[in-house]
Write a protein that holds these residues in place. Structure first.
Motif, PDB file in Angstrom:
ATOM      1  N   PHE A 125      38.918  30.823  30.540  1.00  0.00           N
ATOM      2  CA  PHE A 125      37.475  31.000  30.401  1.00  0.00           C
ATOM      3  C   PHE A 125      36.834  31.338  31.752  1.00  0.00           C
ATOM      4  O   PHE A 125      37.219  30.810  32.789  1.00  0.00           O
ATOM      5  N   GLY A 126      35.831  32.211  31.703  1.00  0.00           N
ATOM      6  CA  GLY A 126      35.080  32.562  32.907  1.00  0.00           C
ATOM      7  C   GLY A 126      35.826  33.460  33.867  1.00  0.00           C
ATOM      8  O   GLY A 126      35.423  33.605  35.026  1.00  0.00           O
ATOM      9  N   SER A 127      36.903  34.075  33.413  1.00  0.00           N
ATOM     10  CA  SER A 127      37.704  34.926  34.299  1.00  0.00           C
ATOM     11  C   SER A 127      37.417  36.397  34.066  1.00  0.00           C
ATOM     12  O   SER A 127      36.962  36.808  32.995  1.00  0.00           O
ATOM     13  N   LYS A 128      37.683  37.185  35.083  1.00  0.00           N
ATOM     14  CA  LYS A 128      37.556  38.644  35.027  1.00  0.00           C
ATOM     15  C   LYS A 128      38.871  39.216  35.538  1.00  0.00           C
ATOM     16  O   LYS A 128      39.430  38.722  36.522  1.00  0.00           O
ATOM     17  N   VAL A 129      39.362  40.267  34.867  1.00  0.00           N
ATOM     18  CA  VAL A 129      40.666  40.828  35.226  1.00  0.00           C
ATOM     19  C   VAL A 129      40.551  42.326  35.443  1.00  0.00           C
ATOM     20  O   VAL A 129      39.923  43.039  34.645  1.00  0.00           O
ATOM     21  N   VAL A 130      41.147  42.804  36.533  1.00  0.00           N
ATOM     22  CA  VAL A 130      41.268  44.242  36.775  1.00  0.00           C
ATOM     23  C   VAL A 130      42.751  44.550  36.990  1.00  0.00           C
ATOM     24  O   VAL A 130      43.408  43.914  37.815  1.00  0.00           O
ATOM     25  N   VAL A 131      43.253  45.509  36.233  1.00  0.00           N
ATOM     26  CA  VAL A 131      44.645  45.933  36.336  1.00  0.00           C
ATOM     27  C   VAL A 131      44.648  47.367  36.845  1.00  0.00           C
ATOM     28  O   VAL A 131      43.992  48.241  36.268  1.00  0.00           O
ATOM     29  N   THR A 132      45.349  47.621  37.947  1.00  0.00           N
ATOM     30  CA  THR A 132      45.373  48.970  38.512  1.00  0.00           C
ATOM     31  C   THR A 132      46.793  49.518  38.526  1.00  0.00           C
ATOM     32  O   THR A 132      47.762  48.769  38.668  1.00  0.00           O
ATOM     33  N   GLY A 133      46.902  50.827  38.387  1.00  0.00           N
ATOM     34  CA  GLY A 133      48.241  51.422  38.402  1.00  0.00           C
ATOM     35  C   GLY A 133      48.195  52.945  38.398  1.00  0.00           C
ATOM     36  O   GLY A 133      47.187  53.557  38.043  1.00  0.00           O
ATOM     37  N   ASP A 134      49.289  53.525  38.802  1.00  0.00           N
ATOM     38  CA  ASP A 134      49.461  54.981  38.827  1.00  0.00           C
ATOM     39  C   ASP A 134      50.696  55.304  37.999  1.00  0.00           C
ATOM     40  O   ASP A 134      51.823  55.011  38.406  1.00  0.00           O
ATOM     41  N   GLN A 135      50.483  55.897  36.848  1.00  0.00           N
ATOM     42  CA  GLN A 135      51.591  56.147  35.925  1.00  0.00           C
ATOM     43  C   GLN A 135      52.597  57.157  36.451  1.00  0.00           C
ATOM     44  O   GLN A 135      53.691  57.278  35.904  1.00  0.00           O
ATOM     45  N   THR A 136      52.257  57.870  37.523  1.00  0.00           N
ATOM     46  CA  THR A 136      53.177  58.876  38.069  1.00  0.00           C
ATOM     47  C   THR A 136      54.064  58.309  39.180  1.00  0.00           C
ATOM     48  O   THR A 136      54.898  59.033  39.709  1.00  0.00           O
ATOM     49  N   GLN A 137      53.882  57.035  39.543  1.00  0.00           N
ATOM     50  CA  GLN A 137      54.657  56.471  40.660  1.00  0.00           C
ATOM     51  C   GLN A 137      55.353  55.179  40.243  1.00  0.00           C
ATOM     52  O   GLN A 137      55.104  54.113  40.799  1.00  0.00           O
ATOM     53  N   LYS A 138      56.221  55.276  39.272  1.00  0.00           N
ATOM     54  CA  LYS A 138      56.950  54.100  38.788  1.00  0.00           C
ATOM     55  C   LYS A 138      58.218  53.893  39.612  1.00  0.00           C
ATOM     56  O   LYS A 138      58.935  54.841  39.931  1.00  0.00           O
ATOM     57  N   ASP A 139      58.497  52.627  39.945  1.00  0.00           N
ATOM     58  CA  ASP A 139      59.726  52.269  40.649  1.00  0.00           C
ATOM     59  C   ASP A 139      60.675  51.496  39.742  1.00  0.00           C
ATOM     60  O   ASP A 139      61.637  50.883  40.209  1.00  0.00           O
TER      61      ASP A 139
END
Length: 331
Positions: free
Chosen positions: A253-267
């Motif tokens: 509760f009360g949390s905020k989430v940001v998920v970032t990524g670049d689909q062209t640079q997978k390892d």
């Protein structure tokens, strides 16, 4: 085609900023819009086709207003104003410029610089979970960090948690020198760098010691419930579907989430499914989850980075089309 001429005035104290060193900005505008520009004594004389003169005039007005607001005019500003002039949207740069998220420790304002970044920031404000997807240099992580620090300072959340998968990209962690933290730190260094720049090293270390700011590998999130926290998952393209599910189900509760990524640079290992790719398919229709896709036009690093990203995009498109043609021929 009729050629027209018009004169615009630029205040003397803003002329150098708008025109650029050795008139570099003027030359770029000339080349792009195919107009002739003569700068003399604070006057800019524009000569060329009427529709191009109109665009050039609008670009100069935008750049002058940015300069009046104290913004150093860079090549990126000029490129973006020129690009938007073809869509009749260059005035929107001024709206973007007003949205200051916070200031760095040196007092420099942190704000979106493109329409895509503005959409990303607005989406973070409105949604509980936001996925920021795009190429390198589009400000995905930096803007998310700025939003997190602003929320923390204003008391919207009690702590900040920054995480990324410690993927072994060609080198095994066991062969790196030092203890476990020393082995992991290089993978988290970009997060530390952004924190130091926005928050200052002393403030960051003070809050880290108190447990209010945490920078940790994704594996450390398992089994936790994160309430009243701002959580950023960086490099999400390197998560597995199981890791992504584990991370998203930590949210309290009360949390905020940001998920970032670049689909062209997978390892990830060859053939492995990315948790980011699967999340787009599985979660796309949930109302309080937003997906913001940034493009090469949102790159705000050195202009050459934008050209590199665009070149790779073009190459991958052509390769995919060629492969599709080969498959059709086989049939």
């Amino acid at each position: 085609m009729s050629v027209t001429e018009t004169i615009i005035d630029i205040p003397v104290d803003h002329a150098r900023n708008v025109c650029g060193q050795f008139d570099a900005h003027l030359k770029k505008i000339e080349r792009t819009l195919h107009v002739t520009i003569v700068a003399r004594d604070g006057e800019i004389r524009l000569i060329g086709p009427e529709h191009m003169i109109s665009r050039a005039k609008s670009v100069f007005q935008t750049l002058t207003e940015l300069s009046r607001r104290g913004t150093p005019i860079t090549e990126q500003n000029v490129d973006y104003a020129l690009a938007l002039s073809f869509t009749e949207s260059d005035s929107k740069i001024l709206e973007i410029d007003q949205d200051i998220i916070c200031r760095t420790v040196n007092g420099k304002p942190v704000k979106p610089k493109t329409l895509g970044q503005k959409e990303y920031v607005d989406m973070i404000r409105k949604k509980m979970i936001v996925f920021g997807i795009g190429p390198a240099g589009t400000g995905k992580t930096y803007l998310a960090m700025a939003m997190a620090i602003q929320a923390f300072k204003s008391g919207e959340v009690n702590r900040i948690i920054l995480t990324r998968p410690a993927i072994e990209a060609g080198e095994k962690l066991g062969f790196l020198p030092g203890d476990l933290q020393s082995k992991i730190d290089p993978y988290l260094r970009p997060l530390y760098d952004a924190l130091y720049q926005i928050m200052g090293a002393e403030s960051f270390l003070h809050n880290q010691e108190k447990g209010l700011i945490e920078v940790a590998p994704l594996a450390y999130m398992r089994g936790r419930t994160l309430d009243n926290a701002y959580i950023i998952l960086d490099e999400a393209q390197n998560t597995t579907p199981a890791q992504m599910k584990m991370f998203l189900t930590r949210i309290g509760f009360g949390s905020k989430v940001v998920v970032t990524g670049d689909q062209t640079q997978k390892d990830l290992p060859s053939g492995a499914v990315s948790g980011l790719d699967m999340a787009k398919k599985v979660l796309g229709k949930i109302e309080d989850i937003g997906f913001c896709t940034l493009t090469a036009s949102d790159v705000v690093r050195h202009p050459l980075v934008q050209k590199i990203v665009q070149a790779y995009d073009d190459y991958e498109r052509k390769s995919a089309a060629a492969e599709a043609r080969r498959q059709r021929t086989k049939k």
